[in-house]
Design a protein around this motif. Sequence first.
Motif, PDB file in Angstrom:
ATOM      1  N   ASP A  77       0.790  -1.256   0.051  1.00 51.96           N
ATOM      2  CA  ASP A  77       0.154  -0.015  -0.089  1.00 51.96           C
ATOM      3  C   ASP A  77       0.993   1.298   0.046  1.00 51.96           C
ATOM      4  N   ARG A 107       3.268  -0.920   3.570  1.00 53.22           N
ATOM      5  CA  ARG A 107       3.103  -2.083   4.261  1.00 53.22           C
ATOM      6  C   ARG A 107       2.787  -3.103   3.424  1.00 53.22           C
ATOM      7  N   LEU A 110     -13.218  -8.548  11.075  1.00 55.34           N
ATOM      8  CA  LEU A 110     -12.452  -9.308   9.666  1.00 55.34           C
ATOM      9  C   LEU A 110     -13.560 -10.461   9.646  1.00 55.34           C
ATOM     10  N   GLN A 118      -5.088   0.062  -2.459  1.00 56.20           N
ATOM     11  CA  GLN A 118      -5.213   1.141  -1.486  1.00 56.20           C
ATOM     12  C   GLN A 118      -5.482   0.617   0.088  1.00 56.20           C
ATOM     13  N   THR A 119      -6.044  -0.347  -0.089  1.00 58.19           N
ATOM     14  CA  THR A 119      -6.242  -1.218   1.422  1.00 58.19           C
ATOM     15  C   THR A 119      -5.790  -2.667   1.315  1.00 58.19           C
ATOM     16  N   THR A 135     -10.018 -12.612  14.869  1.00 61.89           N
ATOM     17  CA  THR A 135     -10.404 -11.647  14.018  1.00 61.89           C
ATOM     18  C   THR A 135     -11.777 -11.149  13.572  1.00 61.89           C
ATOM     19  N   ARG A 156     -10.618  -7.045   3.005  1.00 57.10           N
ATOM     20  CA  ARG A 156     -10.038  -5.693   3.735  1.00 57.10           C
ATOM     21  C   ARG A 156      -9.525  -5.802   4.909  1.00 57.10           C
ATOM     22  N   ILE A 157      -8.218  -5.303   4.768  1.00 55.33           N
ATOM     23  CA  ILE A 157      -7.548  -5.041   6.449  1.00 55.33           C
ATOM     24  C   ILE A 157      -7.471  -3.705   6.464  1.00 55.33           C
ATOM     25  N   PRO A 158      -8.486  -3.053   7.317  1.00 60.20           N
ATOM     26  CA  PRO A 158      -8.447  -1.683   7.343  1.00 60.20           C
ATOM     27  C   PRO A 158      -7.387  -1.241   8.323  1.00 60.20           C
ATOM     28  N   ASP A 159      -6.995  -1.932   9.403  1.00 60.39           N
ATOM     29  CA  ASP A 159      -5.933  -1.637  10.345  1.00 60.39           C
ATOM     30  C   ASP A 159      -4.988  -2.868  10.439  1.00 60.39           C
ATOM     31  N   PRO A 160      -4.095  -2.542   9.710  1.00 58.22           N
ATOM     32  CA  PRO A 160      -3.177  -3.791   9.611  1.00 58.22           C
ATOM     33  C   PRO A 160      -2.350  -4.061  11.041  1.00 58.22           C
ATOM     34  N   GLY A 204      -5.750  -6.808   1.739  1.00 57.45           N
ATOM     35  CA  GLY A 204      -6.442  -7.856   2.227  1.00 57.45           C
ATOM     36  C   GLY A 204      -7.027  -8.534   1.034  1.00 57.45           C
TER      37      GLY A 204
END
Length: 231
Positions: A90, A94, A159, A127-128, A154, A188-192, A130
């Motif tokens: 991203d 990350r 998730l 962009q995100t 998760t 999608r993983i908004p907060d890795p 996942g």
Amino acid sequence: MSDATSLKRKAAEAAFAELEEGMNIGIGTGSTAEAFVRVLSEHVAAGFAITGVATSERTEALCRELGVSTKTLDELPILDVTVDGADEVDHDLRLIKGGGGALLREKIVAFSSARMIVIADSSKKVQTLGAFPLPIEVNGFGLTSTFMAIRRLTETLGLEGEIVLRKSGDKPFITDGGHLILDASFGRIPDPEALSAALATIPGIVEHGLFLNLASMAILAGPDGIEMLNA
């Protein structure tokens, strides 16, 4: 040469331009990393001196075949740079890695390096994180318990998605370290960072494919040329 192969080679050539003779280099695993080994071997054959540390038995074998000198990480515990591919990257550098099954050794080698350069084709930029399933390397002992713990944890992070045991044919895929891999399709993983910290609390997890605060540069090759992302 296919378009994808051509882009991987262009990214590999751009990464080579970042190197200096005499460096100790971590060498990644996967098709893009293999393109880098081939580019590197051409320069080594012409007299460019480096020593590599391979992140997998597969990469070690290719280096040996192409005449790239390697040592173990115990012999070279501090590296100047690691060059490796990524399954996703991203804008904050990350990564998701581990599609090739070498994520544990890749992360150890990257952590031992002053810099990590990621090479990929431009389709890997997202962009995100996942969309690519997150590989989670786990101990075979207590697999069902570990799976259930991952599922519960998760879900508390919002998730969802299928988590499956990676197979090689009809049998479980076994990593170079003798472990198994669960592939988690979160979408999608908004907060890795939150996910990484949470996964670290589960004892059966050996390592996961979120590479955070490791990459210092990404070289992305696309139809319109090379894009450089810097930390």
